[in-house]
Design an enzyme around this catalytic site. Structure first.
Site: not given
Length: 281
Positions: A134, A199-200, A225, A228-229
């Site tokens: 980013e 979720a897998k 949100t 992932g971080d």
């Protein structure tokens, strides 16, 4: 454990609605909230809360949003000496729509994040390094080139990167969409590559061969949100602590799952004890 994060700092404006809009559609009845965010800031705070000593390098504007964007990191003791204030550009902003299942859509106005240059970086980055995409790519590439230790590259959002970065990274983390964008190039280096699948769960590869797989504990997801971080930071911390690949993946999946149970990005990031409780429960 010393980790330097070179990354983005945003203030997130989150609209929670029953469902996400289709292209050209307006969805009404949303509730609006504001949260500190940005992938760099999120990962810095997540790593700090999980037990690392973290320094963040980034940029904010000379505006009211900057204070909000930095507040939680200040509260938890993230070293912000590397965060500069830009008088010409605003603090980055993310506009996030979240539906009732926790799925989201995100649009980012980068602001001061796009003015982080290689000149803002130290000539040598000691200890571990975490980067994302980013910031301007030349700044990310420079940070990786100046790192002396473990390098974790979260290649998101997907965009072209150099062969040198792919080969230098000890750990690459991508989701399924990003993995498809990069293709076999992800596996050209000798480092570990982790592909997350929501979720897998997540799989870890080395030179294209799967070496570990883990699934997250069952939770009631509210908002993805920041999940992932949380995963990226937790995985880096776990590997730096010496956990084996399978154990590190389980730890990271639990951190991501915990983050999905609360609204917002940084406000949802879990403490170490919460992650360990999910793993033991």
């Amino acid at each position: 454990m010393r980790i330097t994060v070179v990354g983005s700092i945003n203030l997130d404006f989150v609209a929670r609605a029953e469902r996400l809009p289709a292209p050209g559609e307006t969805v009404t009845g949303a509730a609006l909230s504001r949260h500190p965010g940005g992938k760099g800031a999120n990962q810095a705070l997540a790593a700090e809360k999980l037990g690392a000593e973290v320094c963040l390098i980034g940029r904010v504007g000379n505006d009211a949003q900057a204070g909000e964007a930095l507040a939680l990191m200040e509260d938890y003791g993230v070293d912000l000496a590397g965060v500069e204030v830009d008088v010409a550009a605003p603090t980055g902003v993310a506009l996030i729509a979240v539906d009732a299942t926790g799925e989201n859509q995100i649009v980012v106005a980068a602001g001061a994040n796009h003015l982080v240059t290689p000149e803002q970086l130290p000539q040598r980055i000691e200890g571990a390094l975490i980067v994302q995409l980013e910031l301007p790519i030349e700044t990310v590439e420079a940070a990786v080139g100046r790192a002396t230790g473990f390098v974790c590259a979260n290649l998101a959002p997907a965009q072209p990167v150099s062969e040198r970065l792919l080969r230098r990274a000890d750990l690459i983390v991508v989701n399924e969409t990003e993995a498809a964008f990069y293709g076999d190039g992800l596996h050209r280096g000798g480092g570990r590559v982790v592909v997350t699948k929501g979720a897998k769960g997540a799989a870890m590869y080395q030179r294209g061969v799967e070496m570990a797989w883990a699934t997250p504990p069952a939770v009631e997801a509210i908002d993805a949100t920041g999940a992932g971080d949380a995963f990226v930071a937790a995985l880096a911390v776990a590997l730096l602590e010496g956990m084996d690949p399978a154990e590190a993946l389980r730890f990271a999946c639990a951190a991501g799952a915990a983050a999905a149970t609360r609204a917002g990005a940084q406000s949802s990031l879990p403490e170490r004890a919460e992650v360990e409780a999910l793993l033991s429960g």
